[in-house]
Design an enzyme around this catalytic site. Structure first.
Site, PDB file in Angstrom:
ATOM      1  N   CYS A  45      -9.741 -54.333  30.146  1.00 31.37           N
ATOM      2  CA  CYS A  45     -10.643 -53.552  31.014  1.00 31.37           C
ATOM      3  C   CYS A  45      -9.849 -52.723  32.022  1.00 31.37           C
ATOM      4  CB  CYS A  45     -11.592 -54.475  31.767  1.00 31.37           C
ATOM      5  SG  CYS A  45     -12.684 -55.393  30.692  1.00 31.37           S
TER       6      CYS A  45
HETATM    7  C1  BEZ Z   1      -9.966 -57.917  28.716  1.00 29.17           C
HETATM    8  O1  BEZ Z   1     -10.473 -56.981  29.297  1.00 29.17           O
HETATM    9  O2  BEZ Z   1      -8.758 -58.045  28.613  1.00 29.17           O
HETATM   10  C2  BEZ Z   1     -10.821 -58.991  28.123  1.00 29.17           C
HETATM   11  C3  BEZ Z   1     -12.058 -59.266  28.655  1.00 29.17           C
HETATM   12  C4  BEZ Z   1     -12.830 -60.279  28.125  1.00 29.17           C
HETATM   13  C5  BEZ Z   1     -12.344 -60.992  27.011  1.00 29.17           C
HETATM   14  C6  BEZ Z   1     -11.116 -60.665  26.462  1.00 29.17           C
HETATM   15  C7  BEZ Z   1     -10.334 -59.669  27.009  1.00 29.17           C
END
Ligand code: BEZ
Length: 211
Positions: A45
């Site tokens: 994210c």
């Molecule tokens: C991420 O943004 O890295 C992420 C968010 C939720 C689950 C897995 C990865």
């Protein structure tokens, strides 16, 4: 309830990093990209929000407003924004909705319980100036999106709204396009005076109009 292509994008009121957003009012007469991300302070994210912030001028050029969403709290969003700037080299330059009561996520079906009960999937909605949903995408949590592809689809939507054409696989701005099957050869002579190539009666290729 799911939101599908051709639906009017559901309106909502929710807090964001730029104050309370009344969605339809905020969108005004612009195109909008509304996208969700599962959680603040997560690696994928963080890179996605940095990538969108860097592309802001490209969205502006196309008359598109961008708005992100997660179910995290507002105070938390502000702290995360500092991390995004530090690690991605781009300051958050669009609002992030703090959908703590999940009212927006529910309206847009951004929580897929068999993936996660609590986090949103990576949804993308492209909404036109008439508030109509024109494209939806759903990515899983562990796969970051390609925002250049979102820009490419906006280019296609804006072009195909204006001219009677469709864009082929992997099309990029400036490349040849396909004459819409609904246009007869007779009508095509007027619309595409520079001509076209007929590969099959249903596959007529012409240069991109208006380029
Ligand atoms: C991420 O943004 O890295 C992420 C968010 C939720 C689950 C897995 C990865």
């Amino acid at each position: 309830m799911s939101v599908r292509i051709g639906d009017i994008a559901p309106d909502f009121e929710q807090e964001s990093t730029e104050g309370k957003i009344r969605f339809h009012e905020w969108a005004g007469g612009s195109w909008v990209v509304l996208f969700s991300h599962p959680k603040n302070f997560t690696p994928v994210c963080t890179t996605e929000l940095g990538a969108v912030a860097k592309l802001k001028s490209e969205f502006d050029k196309r008359g598109v407003k961008v708005i992100g969403l997660s179910v995290d709290e507002l105070g938390n969003h502000d702290k995360w924004a500092a991390d995004i700037e530090e690690t991605q080299g781009a300051k958050l330059n669009f609002p992030l909705i703090a959908d703590t009561d999940r009212s927006v996520s529910d309206k847009y079906d951004m929580i897929h319980p068999n993936a996660s009960d609590t986090l949103t999937v990576r949804s993308v909605f492209i909404i036109d100036p008439n508030k109509k949903v024109r494209l939806t995408l759903t990515y899983p949590a562990a796969t970051g999106r390609n925002f250049e592809e979102i820009l490419r689809t906006i280019d296609s939507l804006q072009l195909t709204d204006k001219y009677s054409v469709a864009t082929p696989a992997d099309w990029e701005q400036g490349e040849d396009v396909i004459i819409a099957p609904s246009v007869s050869d007779e009508a095509a002579k007027e619309k595409f005076p520079n001509g076209w190539k007929t590969l099959k009666p249903y596959l007529r290729v012409t240069e991109q109009p208006g380029k």
